[in-house]
Write an enzyme that holds these catalytic residues in place. Structure first.
Site, short mmCIF file in Angstrom:
data_model
loop_
_atom_site.label_atom_id
_atom_site.label_comp_id
_atom_site.label_asym_id
_atom_site.label_seq_id
_atom_site.Cartn_x
_atom_site.Cartn_y
_atom_site.Cartn_z
N HIS A 148 0.81 -1.23 0.00
CA HIS A 148 0.00 0.00 0.00
C HIS A 148 0.85 1.28 0.00
O HIS A 148 0.31 2.36 -0.24
CB HIS A 148 -0.93 0.04 1.22
CG HIS A 148 -1.98 -1.03 1.23
ND1 HIS A 148 -2.89 -1.20 0.21
CD2 HIS A 148 -2.27 -2.00 2.14
CE1 HIS A 148 -3.70 -2.22 0.50
NE2 HIS A 148 -3.33 -2.73 1.66
N ASP B 220 -2.41 -10.53 -2.63
CA ASP B 220 -3.01 -10.16 -1.33
C ASP B 220 -4.51 -9.89 -1.54
O ASP B 220 -4.93 -9.56 -2.65
CB ASP B 220 -2.30 -8.89 -0.83
CG ASP B 220 -2.74 -8.48 0.56
OD1 ASP B 220 -2.02 -8.84 1.51
OD2 ASP B 220 -3.78 -7.80 0.69
N HIS C 214 -6.07 -7.35 -0.63
CA HIS C 214 -6.30 -5.92 -0.88
C HIS C 214 -5.52 -5.44 -2.11
O HIS C 214 -4.41 -5.91 -2.37
CB HIS C 214 -5.85 -5.11 0.34
CG HIS C 214 -6.53 -5.53 1.61
ND1 HIS C 214 -5.99 -6.48 2.47
CD2 HIS C 214 -7.73 -5.17 2.14
CE1 HIS C 214 -6.82 -6.67 3.48
NE2 HIS C 214 -7.88 -5.90 3.31
N ASP D 54 -4.21 -13.09 3.30
CA ASP D 54 -5.50 -12.65 3.85
C ASP D 54 -6.66 -13.03 2.92
O ASP D 54 -7.81 -12.68 3.19
CB ASP D 54 -5.50 -11.16 4.20
CG ASP D 54 -4.80 -10.28 3.18
OD1 ASP D 54 -4.50 -10.77 2.07
OD2 ASP D 54 -4.56 -9.11 3.50
C1 OKS Z 1 -9.42 -0.23 8.14
C2 OKS Z 1 -8.84 -1.54 7.71
C3 OKS Z 1 -7.50 -1.37 7.12
C4 OKS Z 1 -7.17 -2.54 6.30
C5 OKS Z 1 -5.75 -2.53 5.92
C6 OKS Z 1 -5.43 -3.68 5.03
C7 OKS Z 1 -4.04 -4.13 5.23
C8 OKS Z 1 -3.70 -5.24 4.30
N1 OKS Z 1 -8.91 0.21 9.40
N2 OKS Z 1 -3.29 -4.92 3.09
O1 OKS Z 1 -2.93 -5.85 2.22
O2 OKS Z 1 -3.77 -6.40 4.58
ZN ZN Z 2 -4.13 -7.36 2.59
#
Ligand code: OKS
Ligand code: ZN
Length: 347
Positions: A165, A201, A203, A290
């Site tokens: 990210h 991932d 996300h 995840d």
């Molecule tokens: C809101 C949730 C944030 C999610 C972050 C995701 C992190 C992740 N507070 N990215 O690949 O796993």
């Molecule tokens: Zn993730």
């Protein structure tokens, strides 16, 4: 397989993140990586090695120098405001959204934190810089390890904090330095003319996409939860093809929450087909687990055994490959699932 592990990852240990109006315990904890290390040791997968010192010049070719300076100095600046801040993490609270200026350099600390971040879920702690820099070193060393030999080789950057990210000049989503992007850049500089980054991932890898969005030498492909409902919400849609020299070198494959392994595999195959057409010399896999059915913050339905098949499928590409560790929060199963990918890959 060479596994570069981050011996100081535990120095990044956030206390709390903002979630629905409350401060809640962080999902992205040091225990996650310890489970992976245990699983790899138990099964005898790979050789573990610590990274060399981070190549800060390479980091500054991927991230903006002023962002790197900010990250490196943020904790000292925070303590300088008030020594009692040592008991608290840094959490962003104000951001320059549409209509604000991005060409200014405010001296106010909260303003600087906001300028270089995009959410309030990513605490910056006393050891964040040291951990993130050592993690980046793992990614760079993994890239150099697979570049030096003959034929397909693979290495893993087993680190936290994760990276996908983080953009050229911002942190968020628990990420500070973009390990996958650093690996891709290191592969390029070690002689690979074309590099593909495949992000599996849950996300969308918004940071990696944005870093390479206008470059044609690095293809970015991401299979992820549809950002209409899933984090990071503001990027990761199907209509983001890349721009300028990078037009055609980004592919997003968003999937509905609830997607199972069969549906996920169809998208993966589309991504792999695009990678095949791109004819890369090397591959980076941003590996989050995840996508697992038991993940507490994600909504795909992959099972532990599926990760063996994922690894085997990726190995069939026959490319020098760097894995970077991204998300996965079903802590006890993160080790099993990562080890399954690597075991499947090794065949
Ligand atoms: C809101 C949730 C944030 C999610 C972050 C995701 C992190 C992740 N507070 N990215 O690949 O796993
Ligand atoms: Zn993730």
């Amino acid at each position: 397989m060479h596994i570069f592990h981050n011996p100081v990852h535990g120095k990044h240990d956030g206390r709390q993140e903002m979630f629905r109006g409350r401060l809640v315990p962080c999902h992205e904890t040091p225990a996650r990586l310890e489970y992976v290390l245990d699983a790899l040791r138990q099964r005898g997968i790979g050789t573990l090695q610590a990274p060399a010192a981070p190549d800060l010049d390479l980091i500054r070719r991927v991230h903006s120098p002023r962002y790197v300076d900010f990250l490196q100095g943020a904790w000292a600046d925070w303590i300088a405001l008030d020594p009692a801040n040592a008991e608290l993490d840094i959490l962003p609270s104000v951001w320059p959204v549409r209509g604000f200026r991005h060409d200014i350099s405010p001296s106010n600390f909260a303003a600087r934190v906001g300028l270089f971040s995009f959410d309030s879920g990513s605490p910056l702690t006393a050891g964040t810089w040291e951990a993130a820099a050592a993690g980046a070193a793992c990614a760079i060393d993994a890239a150099r390890a697979v570049s030096s030999g003959h034929g397909p080789r693979a290495a893993m950057a087993l680190t936290r904090p994760p990276g996908h990210h983080a953009g050229a000049d911002f942190f968020g989503g628990y990420c500070f330095l973009n390990n996958a992007a650093l690996a891709a850049q290191a592969l390029r500089e070690a002689g690979a003319e074309r590099v593909a980054v495949l992000d599996i991932d849950y996300h969308h890898g918004n940071g990696t996409q944005s870093i390479f969005y206008e470059r044609g030498d690095v293809l970015t492909v991401s299979v992820h939860g549809d950002p209409t409902t899933e984090y990071p919400f503001f990027l990761g849609y199907a209509d983001e093809p890349g721009q300028g020299a990078g037009l055609g070198a980004n592919l997003n494959l968003p999937l509905a929450a609830g997607t199972d392994f069969a549906g996920w595999t169809e998208a993966l195959e589309q991504g792999l087909a695009a990678i095949g057409r791109f004819k890369p010399d090397a591959l980076v896999i941003a590996l989050g687990v995840d996508t697992y059915e038991g993940d507490p913050i994600s909504k795909f339905k992959l099972r532990s055994a599926d990760y063996l098949q994922v690894g085997a499928r990726l190995a069939r590409l026959g490319l020098p490959t760097v894995f970077t560790m991204e998300g996965g929060y079903a802590v006890a199963e993160v080790g099993t699932n990562v080890a399954n990918v690597l075991e499947g890959y090794a065949g």
